[in-house]
Design a protein around this motif. Structure first.
Motif, PDB file in Angstrom:
ATOM      1  N   LEU A 193       0.830  -1.204   0.000  1.00  0.00           N
ATOM      2  CA  LEU A 193       0.000   0.000   0.000  1.00  0.00           C
ATOM      3  C   LEU A 193       0.865   1.256   0.000  1.00  0.00           C
ATOM      4  O   LEU A 193       0.643   2.201  -0.760  1.00  0.00           O
ATOM      5  N   THR A 194       1.885   1.248   0.852  1.00  0.00           N
ATOM      6  CA  THR A 194       2.729   2.433   0.970  1.00  0.00           C
ATOM      7  C   THR A 194       3.611   2.599  -0.269  1.00  0.00           C
ATOM      8  O   THR A 194       3.868   3.709  -0.727  1.00  0.00           O
ATOM      9  N   LEU A 195       4.029   1.477  -0.852  1.00  0.00           N
ATOM     10  CA  LEU A 195       4.848   1.530  -2.071  1.00  0.00           C
ATOM     11  C   LEU A 195       4.065   2.197  -3.208  1.00  0.00           C
ATOM     12  O   LEU A 195       4.552   3.097  -3.880  1.00  0.00           O
ATOM     13  N   VAL A 196       2.826   1.742  -3.406  1.00  0.00           N
ATOM     14  CA  VAL A 196       2.019   2.298  -4.490  1.00  0.00           C
ATOM     15  C   VAL A 196       1.737   3.775  -4.235  1.00  0.00           C
ATOM     16  O   VAL A 196       1.759   4.590  -5.157  1.00  0.00           O
ATOM     17  N   PHE A 197       1.502   4.120  -2.973  1.00  0.00           N
ATOM     18  CA  PHE A 197       1.234   5.534  -2.715  1.00  0.00           C
ATOM     19  C   PHE A 197       2.483   6.371  -2.939  1.00  0.00           C
ATOM     20  O   PHE A 197       2.427   7.423  -3.584  1.00  0.00           O
TER      21      PHE A 197
ATOM     22  N   VAL B 278      -1.172   7.120  -5.578  1.00  0.00           N
ATOM     23  CA  VAL B 278      -2.534   6.586  -5.558  1.00  0.00           C
ATOM     24  C   VAL B 278      -2.754   5.882  -4.225  1.00  0.00           C
ATOM     25  O   VAL B 278      -1.990   4.995  -3.852  1.00  0.00           O
ATOM     26  N   LEU B 279      -3.776   6.310  -3.512  1.00  0.00           N
ATOM     27  CA  LEU B 279      -4.141   5.616  -2.284  1.00  0.00           C
ATOM     28  C   LEU B 279      -5.059   4.469  -2.697  1.00  0.00           C
ATOM     29  O   LEU B 279      -6.217   4.682  -3.059  1.00  0.00           O
ATOM     30  N   ASN B 280      -4.513   3.257  -2.685  1.00  0.00           N
ATOM     31  CA  ASN B 280      -5.247   2.115  -3.241  1.00  0.00           C
ATOM     32  C   ASN B 280      -6.182   1.501  -2.192  1.00  0.00           C
ATOM     33  O   ASN B 280      -5.789   0.640  -1.419  1.00  0.00           O
ATOM     34  N   LEU B 281      -7.439   1.935  -2.206  1.00  0.00           N
ATOM     35  CA  LEU B 281      -8.391   1.436  -1.215  1.00  0.00           C
ATOM     36  C   LEU B 281      -8.879   0.029  -1.558  1.00  0.00           C
ATOM     37  O   LEU B 281      -9.649  -0.562  -0.812  1.00  0.00           O
TER      38      LEU B 281
ATOM     39  N   ALA C  96      -4.126  -1.732   7.499  1.00  0.00           N
ATOM     40  CA  ALA C  96      -3.021  -1.311   6.641  1.00  0.00           C
ATOM     41  C   ALA C  96      -2.975   0.214   6.544  1.00  0.00           C
ATOM     42  O   ALA C  96      -1.896   0.817   6.584  1.00  0.00           O
ATOM     43  N   LEU C  97      -4.151   0.847   6.429  1.00  0.00           N
ATOM     44  CA  LEU C  97      -4.184   2.311   6.358  1.00  0.00           C
ATOM     45  C   LEU C  97      -3.615   2.919   7.636  1.00  0.00           C
ATOM     46  O   LEU C  97      -2.808   3.848   7.586  1.00  0.00           O
ATOM     47  N   VAL C  98      -4.036   2.382   8.771  1.00  0.00           N
ATOM     48  CA  VAL C  98      -3.537   2.916  10.035  1.00  0.00           C
ATOM     49  C   VAL C  98      -2.021   2.782  10.084  1.00  0.00           C
ATOM     50  O   VAL C  98      -1.309   3.732  10.443  1.00  0.00           O
ATOM     51  N   VAL C  99      -1.520   1.598   9.691  1.00  0.00           N
ATOM     52  CA  VAL C  99      -0.077   1.369   9.730  1.00  0.00           C
ATOM     53  C   VAL C  99       0.662   2.382   8.857  1.00  0.00           C
ATOM     54  O   VAL C  99       1.604   3.042   9.306  1.00  0.00           O
TER      55      VAL C  99
ATOM     56  N   VAL D 247      -0.311   5.236   7.640  1.00  0.00           N
ATOM     57  CA  VAL D 247      -0.484   6.636   8.017  1.00  0.00           C
ATOM     58  C   VAL D 247       0.328   6.951   9.263  1.00  0.00           C
ATOM     59  O   VAL D 247       0.962   8.000   9.362  1.00  0.00           O
ATOM     60  N   VAL D 248       0.349   6.020  10.211  1.00  0.00           N
ATOM     61  CA  VAL D 248       1.181   6.224  11.395  1.00  0.00           C
ATOM     62  C   VAL D 248       2.636   6.350  10.978  1.00  0.00           C
ATOM     63  O   VAL D 248       3.366   7.226  11.444  1.00  0.00           O
ATOM     64  N   GLY D 249       3.074   5.481  10.059  1.00  0.00           N
ATOM     65  CA  GLY D 249       4.469   5.498   9.637  1.00  0.00           C
ATOM     66  C   GLY D 249       4.799   6.672   8.745  1.00  0.00           C
ATOM     67  O   GLY D 249       5.942   7.102   8.671  1.00  0.00           O
ATOM     68  N   GLY D 250       3.810   7.194   8.054  1.00  0.00           N
ATOM     69  CA  GLY D 250       4.053   8.239   7.075  1.00  0.00           C
ATOM     70  C   GLY D 250       3.831   7.657   5.695  1.00  0.00           C
ATOM     71  O   GLY D 250       4.578   6.786   5.275  1.00  0.00           O
ATOM     72  N   LEU D 251       2.783   8.140   5.007  1.00  0.00           N
ATOM     73  CA  LEU D 251       2.422   7.560   3.707  1.00  0.00           C
ATOM     74  C   LEU D 251       3.590   7.603   2.741  1.00  0.00           C
ATOM     75  O   LEU D 251       4.241   8.633   2.605  1.00  0.00           O
ATOM     76  N   GLY D 252       3.853   6.487   2.078  1.00  0.00           N
ATOM     77  CA  GLY D 252       4.886   6.468   1.062  1.00  0.00           C
ATOM     78  C   GLY D 252       6.253   6.071   1.584  1.00  0.00           C
ATOM     79  O   GLY D 252       7.158   5.820   0.817  1.00  0.00           O
ATOM     80  N   SER D 253       6.398   5.984   2.900  1.00  0.00           N
ATOM     81  CA  SER D 253       7.705   5.646   3.449  1.00  0.00           C
ATOM     82  C   SER D 253       7.760   4.170   3.830  1.00  0.00           C
ATOM     83  O   SER D 253       6.937   3.697   4.614  1.00  0.00           O
TER      84      SER D 253
END
Lengths: 395, 296, 334
Positions: B29-33, B38-41, B231-234, B236-242
C-alpha cells in the motif's frame, strides 16, 4: 382542508398508484388476494451473516416443499429480502416488505437490532413478525408488541442452561467468562453468571473483547491462563467463533482449561472451519443434528437429500416458523396480526426436529442439550451428551 | 508473580509477530502511494483475494511445496491484477487524489462481491504448512510456530525491500520517481512501464500477504475492510509512502494491538484509533512522512 | 469548466436583457416546478416511496453539509457520519426520555453536532489531504466505538430503539406524508442556510483556501479559524440531518455513524459533483435508492451495484451529475 380530508386524499392517491403499479390493494387487505398468504422472508443474503440466511432459506423452502406449499387453506407466496448486516439495510428491507410488497407476515431476521428497529413499523402495520433467529430478550419481553413472536431462543436462555450445568461440575478454581463486547454478548454473560453463581459457582474472571474488530485473542487467553480458572464459558458466533476456538487451541489452553459455550460457538459451517481445534468443546443449544429422535432423523435425511449439507439450528428455527404459521393459519379467519397472534397464543405443544416445544409468552419454552464436539468418520459433529432440562425466556 | 511476567513476554512476542504480519500486508500500500500517488483502497480486497487463493490452493494439511505454489500463484495473479489496476487508474492521473481513491474503493466493492460469489460467504480457515503447524513452549505457555515464522518472513521482506530500493538500478529509478516524476520522464524513462511495474509489485505484495496471513486471519467476507483499515492505520502512522515508516508503524501497531489490549482491556476498542489519532496530533504527517504535503 | 468560463462573460458583457432575463425565467420556472414536485410528492406516491423520499432528504442534507467541507473548502472527510450519528442519538434520546417536540429535538441535534464537531475539529483541520481523510476516519471510528460501548445511553449494538413518532405542537406525525413534509421543511431550512454560508464572503474565503491555501494565509486570512468554522457548520448540518434521520427511522445504531455511512456520503458528494450543493442532493438520492430501494431485492448483490455505480461515476462523470448538467460552478462562480 382539514387533516381528515388530507389523509383521505393521500390514502386515495396512494391507492391509485398501488393498484396500477403493484396490482395490490391498499390498506389492510391481503396482497396475495383470496386464498393466498404473502410472506416476507427477511434474511441476510449479503455480508457476514449470509451463511445463516442461506440455512434459514433452506429450512423454509424444505417445509413448504414437504407440505405442498400451503399454510392451512392458503397458498404461500414467499418474497425474499436482504437483511444485510444490520438495521441500515435490514430496516429498509423490512419496510419494503411491509409497505411495498404488502406482505401479510414477516419471517426471519438474524440481527437483533433489526428486529428491535422494526417494532414500531410492525405495530403500526398490525402485521405478524415471526423471528426465526435474533436472540435479544427484549424482542419478546415486556410486551413490546403483541405481533412479534419467535421460534428461536433468547441469548440468556441458552447461557442460563450452561450456567446451571457448569455449577454442578466440580470446578473449585472457578470459571472464566468471555464474550464479545456487544448487546448479545452481554446478555449471554449476564444470563450465564446469574444462573451459575445462583447455583453456587465461582467466576474466576471475565473479559469482553471488542466485537467485530478483534482478530487476535492472545491477550484474553493470557488472562484466562493467569486466572487459574478450571474452565472457560464463552459466547461467540460466526468468524469470531472460528478464530477464538482455533487460537484457544493454538495457545495451548484447550489441554489445560476445558472450553464451554453457547451452541453458536460450534454450530454449522463454523464447526468445519474450526476443524480439529474444536474437538471436545462442550456447548448448550436447543438442537443438534445428532439428536436421537424419529422426527429429527427424518428431517436430517430430507434436508441432506435436498441440499447435500447437514442442517443447522438456523434451518430448524425457520422450518419451525413455517410449521407454526401453518398451524396458526388453519384456524385464523384473517391474515392481520391480531388474528394470527390470537391463534398462536392458543397453540399447544409443537412437534419439531429439536423435540417438542411450546410458546412461553411469545418465545419458545424448550429443552436444552449438552453437546460435545466429536470427530465421526472424519467429520465433526455436535454429539448430544446430556439433556440440561427445559428452559423458557424467563424461567 | 512470574506468570504475569511470562504472559507479558508472550504479549510482547505476539505483538512482534502481528507487527511483522502487518508490515507484509501494508508495504504494498505504501509503495504504491509513494510511487504512484494513488491511495489504493482496493488493497484490502486484493489481500482477501490472496487469502482465498491460499485457501483454495493449500487445502488441508499443506506441504511446503503446496505453500510455495500458493505463494507463486498469488504473486502472478497479483502482478496481473496490479497491471490491470494501473491501467484503470491511468486515465485519472491528472485528477484529484480523491477521485483515484474513490475509483479503487469502487473496485474494492466489486472485487469483494466477486470473491463472495466465487468462494461463498462461509468462514474459511487455512492450516499452515504442516512443518509449521503446532505450538512450542515459550515463556511458560504454548506459542504457535507459524507466528514465529511470520517474524522471519517480515524481517526478510523488510531486508529485500530495503536492498531493492537502496541498492539496485530499479530502486534508484523508484527513488528518482518519488523525488521528481517529471524529471524522470524527461530523461527518457518510460513512465508508464514504471507505473505498471510498481503497481504490479505493490498489488502482488498484497496477494502474497494474503497467503502468508491466511493461516492467522483465515478468509471470509468482511476481512477485506478489516485489513484495509489496519493497513491504512499502519502506513499513516508510519508516514504515507515511506517504507521505513511502514515497518516502524507496523511494529508499533502490532504492540498496540496486543500489549495495549492486554494492559487496558476496558479500552481495547479505542487503542487502535486512539494510537492513530495521537500520532497524527503529534506529527500530522506520520512518523516518517514527507515534510511537503500532497494536495487532494 | 472551461466552456462555462468562456461562455459566462459573453453573456455578462453582452448586457442584453433578453437572454439573461430568459435564463432567469427558465431558472425560476424550473425551481418552482421542482419545489412543487417535492411538496406534492406524497399526494401521488405510495407510503413506501414517500418514506424512501424522506430518507433521501435526510441523507441529502448530510451530503450537502459534507460538501461544504469537501467541495467548497477542500477537506475530504471520511468521518462526517460521526456528527450525523451524534445528532441522531441526541434527538432520539430527548424524544424517548423527555418527550420533547420535534423541532426542539432538531435544534438540539444541530447544536450537538456543532459542539462535537468543534471539540474534535480543531484536531482534524490542522492537517490536509489524505491525512485529513485519515484523521477524520480515526475520529469517526473513536466516536463509533463510543456509541458501541456507552450502552446505558446509546443502547450499544442493539441501537437506541423505541423512539416515539415525531410530534409538532403535540400532534404526532405517524403518517408518512406529514412526516415527509416536516422533514422537507427542515431540509429546506438547512439547505438554504448552508447555501447562504457558501455564497457569503466567508464562503468565498473558504473557496480561496480550497484553491490556494498558502496564498490565503499570505493575504492575512486566519485560515485555521476559517477551516474550523466550516467544520463546525458542517457538523451542525450533519447533526440536523441526523435528527431528521431518527424522525423517520426511529432507531439509531452505531452503524449510522460508522465508516460505511461516512464512505457512502462521500460517494454521494462525488457522484453529485463536489462543490455544487444540489449535485450532492442528487448523489444522495442515487446512493439511498441503490441501497434501500433496489438493494434488498437483488439477492444480496446490492454492494455490487453500488460498486459499479462508483466506478462508472468516477470515469464517465468527472465532475459528477452537476458536471454533466453543465451548470456546475453556479455557486462557485457567483
Amino acid at each position: 382542508m382539514n387533516r381528515r380530508q388530507l389523509l383521505k386524499l393521500m390514502g386515495f392517491s396512494g391507492a391509485v398508484v398501488a393498484v396500477s403499479g403493484c396490482g395490490g390493494a391498499f390498506g389492510g387487505g391481503s396482497a396475495g388476494g383470496e386464498g393466498s398468504v404473502k410472506v416476507g422472508l427477511l434474511i441476510p443474503q449479503s455480508g457476514v451473516y449470509s451463511p445463516l440466511g442461506e440455512d434459514m432459506r433452506r429450512g423454509w423452502d424444505l417445509w413448504l416443499e414437504q407440505n405442498g406449499g400451503t399454510f392451512g387453506e392458503y397458498e404461500v407466496d414467499t418474497v425474499v429480502a436482504d437483511e444485510g448486516e444490520g438495521p441500515q439495510t435490514g430496516v429498509a428491507a423490512a419496510r419494503r416488505l411491509l409497505n411495498e410488497e404488502r406482505c401479510d407476515v414477516i419471517v426471519g431476521i438474524v440481527n437483533s437490532a433489526v428486529a428491535l428497529g422494526i417494532v414500531d413499523m410492525v405495530n403500526e402495520a398490525q402485521k405478524l413478525l415471526l423471528v426465526a433467529n435474533a436472540g435479544a430478550g427484549d424482542i419478546t419481553a415486556g410486551q413490546v408488541s403483541p405481533y412479534i413472536w419467535r421460534t428461536s431462543f433468547t441469548n440468556a436462555q441458552v447461557a442460563r442452561a450452561m450456567g446451571a450445568h457448569m455449577a454442578t461440575l466440580d470446578l473449585s478454581g472457578g470459571v472464566y467468562v468471555v464474550a464479545p463486547d456487544y448487546a448479545a454478548g452481554e446478555e449471554a454473560v449476564d444470563g450465564f453468571t446469574a444462573a451459575f453463581t445462583d447455583a453456587g459457582g465461582t467466576v474466576a474472571g471475565q473479559s469482553m473483547p471488542p466485537f467485530g474488530t478483534t482478530q487476535d485473542y492472545q491477550p484474553v487467553l493470557s488472562r484466562i491462563r493467569n486466572s487459574g480458572a478450571e474452565a472457560t464459558y464463552s459466547f461467540f458466533a460466526g468468524s469470531e467463533a472460528v478464530t477464538f476456538v482455533q487460537q484457544y487451541n493454538e495457545f495451548g489452553l484447550a489441554d489445560e482449561v476445558p472450553l464451554y459455550g453457547s451452541g453458536f460457538l460450534t454450530e454449522g459451517q463454523v464447526l468445519s472451519a474450526q476443524g480439529q481445534a474444536a474437538v471436545d468443546v462442550r456447548t448448550a443449544l436447543h438442537y443438534s443434528t445428532e439428536l436421537d429422535s424419529e422426527a429429527n432423523s427424518t428431517f436430517v435425511e430430507a434436508y441432506e437429500g435436498a441440499y447435500s449439507a447437514a442442517p443447522t439450528v438456523y434451518a430448524v428455527q425457520t422450518y419451525d416458523a413455517a410449521a407454526v404459521l401453518d398451524q396458526a393459519l388453519r384456524g385464523a379467519d384473517a391474515l392481520d396480526g391480531d388474528a394470527i397472534s390470537e391463534e398462536l397464543s392458543g397453540l399447544d405443544v409443537l412437534a419439531s426436529p429439536r423435540g417438542e416445544w411450546r410458546f412461553d409468552g411469545q418465545s419458545p419454552h424448550q429443552e436444552m442439550y449438552l453437546r460435545t464436539v466429536e470427530s465421526v468418520d472424519g467429520s465433526l459433529v455436535n454429539a448430544v451428551t446430556d439433556s440440561l432440562g427445559e428452559f423458557g425466556q424467563s424461567s | 508473580m512470574p506468570s504475569i511476567l511470562a504472559s507479558n513476554l508472550t504479549s510482547l512476542l505476539n505483538g512482534l509477530s502481528i507487527g511483522f504480519l502487518l508490515f507484509t500486508l501494508a508495504v504494498g500500500l505504501t509503495l504504491v502511494f509513494g510511487m504512484m500517488d494513488v491511495l489504493n483502497l482496493a488493497h484490502g480486497a486484493i489481500y482477501l483475494a490472496g487469502a482465498y487463493i491460499g485457501w483454495y490452493v493449500m487445502g488441508a494439511d499443506p506441504t511446503w511445496t503446496v505453500f510455495l505454489a500458493a505463494l507463486g500463484v498469488a504473486a502472478v495473479v497479483g502482478l496481473l491484477a496490479g497491471g490491470a489496476l494501473s491501467l484503470l487508474v491511468q486515465p485519472l492521473a491528472s485528477r484529484p487524489h480523491l477521485d483515484q481513491a474513490l475509483l479503487t474503493l469502487g473496485v474494492a466493492l466489486i472485487l469483494a462481491e466477486l470473491l463472495s460469489m466465487a468462494f461463498g460467504d462461509d468462514v474459511r480457515s487455512v492450516s499452515p504448512p504442516s512443518a509449521l503447524a503446532g505450538s512450542v513452549d515459550v515463556a511458560g505457555g504454548s506459542y504457535p510456530i507459524y507466528r514465529l515464522f511470520l517474524i522471519g518472513v517480515g524481517l526478510a521482506l523488510a531486508v529485500v525491500v530495503y536492498l531493492v530500493v537502496e541498492r539496485t538500478t530499479v530502486g534508484a529509478l523508484i527513488r528518482a520517481t518519488v523525488a521528481d516524476r517529471d524529471m524522470v520522464s524527461a530523461v527518457g524513462v518510460d513512465n508508464r512501464k514504471v507505473r505498471i511495474a510498481v503497481f504490479g509489485a505493490g498489488v502482488a505484495l498484497a496477494t502474497v500477504a494474503g497467503v502468508f496471513g491466511a493461516p492467522v486471519y483465515g478468509a471470509r467476507p468482511g476481512l477485506d475492510w478489516t485489513i484495509l483499515i489496519l493497513a491504512l492505520v499502519v502506513v499513516v502512522v508510519g508516514g504515507l509512502g515511506s517504507i521505513k515508516g511502514a515497518l516502524v508503524g507496523a511494529l508499533l501497531i502490532g504492540q498496540v494491538e496486543t500489549f495495549g489490549r492486554s494492559l487496558f482491556p476496558e479500552f481495547a476498542s479505542f487503542v487502535l484509533f486512539g494510537a492513530l489519532a495521537l500520532v497524527l496530533i503529534a506529527r500530522p504527517r506520520g512518523l516518517f512522512g514527507a515534510p511537503t504535503g500532497v494536495k487532494v | 469548466m472551461n466552456a462555462h468560463a468562456t461562455v459566462a462573460p459573453t453573456v455578462e458583457s453582452a448586457g442584453a436583457a433578453t437572454p439573461r432575463g430568459r435564463r432567469d425565467i427558465v431558472r425560476v420556472v424550473l425551481l418552482v416546478t421542482l419545489v412543487l414536485c417535492l411538496v406534492g410528492l406524497p399526494l401521488v406516491a405510495d407510503p413506501f416511496a414517500t418514506t424512501t423520499a424522506t430518507r433521501v432528504l435526510a441523507f441529502a442534507l448530510l451530503a450537502v453539509s459534507l460538501d461544504l467541507l469537501v467541495g467548497v473548502t477542500g477537506l475530504p472527510s471520511l468521518g462526517h457520519a460521526a456528527y450525523f450519528g451524534v445528532g441522531a442519538y441526541t434527538a432520539g434520546w430527548l424524544s424517548i426520555h423527555i418527550g420533547i417536540d420535534g423541532p426542539v429535538a432538531l435544534l438540539a441535534a444541530t447544536l450537538a453536532g456543532a459542539s462535537v464537531a468543534a471539540a474534535t475539529g480543531w484536531l482534524a483541520v490542522r492537517s490536509g489531504g489524505i491525512f485529513f481523510l485519515m484523521l477524520t476516519l480515526a475520529i469517526g471510528e473513536v466516536l463509533h466505538q463510543v456509541a458501541h460501548s456507552w450502552r446505558s445511553v446509546t443502547g450499544g449494538s442493539d441501537g437506541m430503539y423505541g423512539v416515539p413518532a415525531t410530534t409538532v405542537g403535540g400532534v404526532d406525525l405517524a403518517n408518512p406524508g406529514f412526516l415527509y413534509w416536516y422533514v422537507l421543511g427542515a431540509f429546506g431550512v438547512g439547505y438554504l442556510l448552508i447555501r447562504m454560508v457558501v455564497r457569503s464572503s466567508f464562503g468565498a474565503a473558504l473557496r480561496g483556501i480550497h484553491d490556494n491555501e498558502p496564498r490565503m494565509r499570505a493575504l492575512g486570512y486566519p485560515v485555521f479559524g476559517y477551516k474550523l468554522a466550516a467544520f463546525v457548520i458542517a457538523g451542525a448540518g450533519a447533526g440536523l440531518a441526523g435528527g431528521l434521520l431518527v424522525a423517520q427511522q426511529r432507531i439509531v445504531t452505531p452503524d449510522d455513524l460508522g465508516f460505511t455511512t461516512g464512505a457512502l456520503v462521500l460517494l454521494a458528494v462525488v457522484i453529485g459533483g463536489a462543490g455544487t450543493l444540489w449535485g450532492a442532493c442528487i448523489g444522495a438520492a442515487v446512493v439511498v435508492l441503490v441501497r434501500d430501494y433496489f438493494g434488498p431485492a437483488l439477492d444480496g448483490h446490492g454492494p455490487l451495484l453500488l460498486g459499479i455505480v462508483f466506478v462508472i461515476v468516477v470515469y464517465v462523470m468527472p465532475r459528477g451529475v452537476a458536471g454533466v448538467a453543465g451548470i456546475r460552478g453556479k455557486e462557485r462562480a457567483a
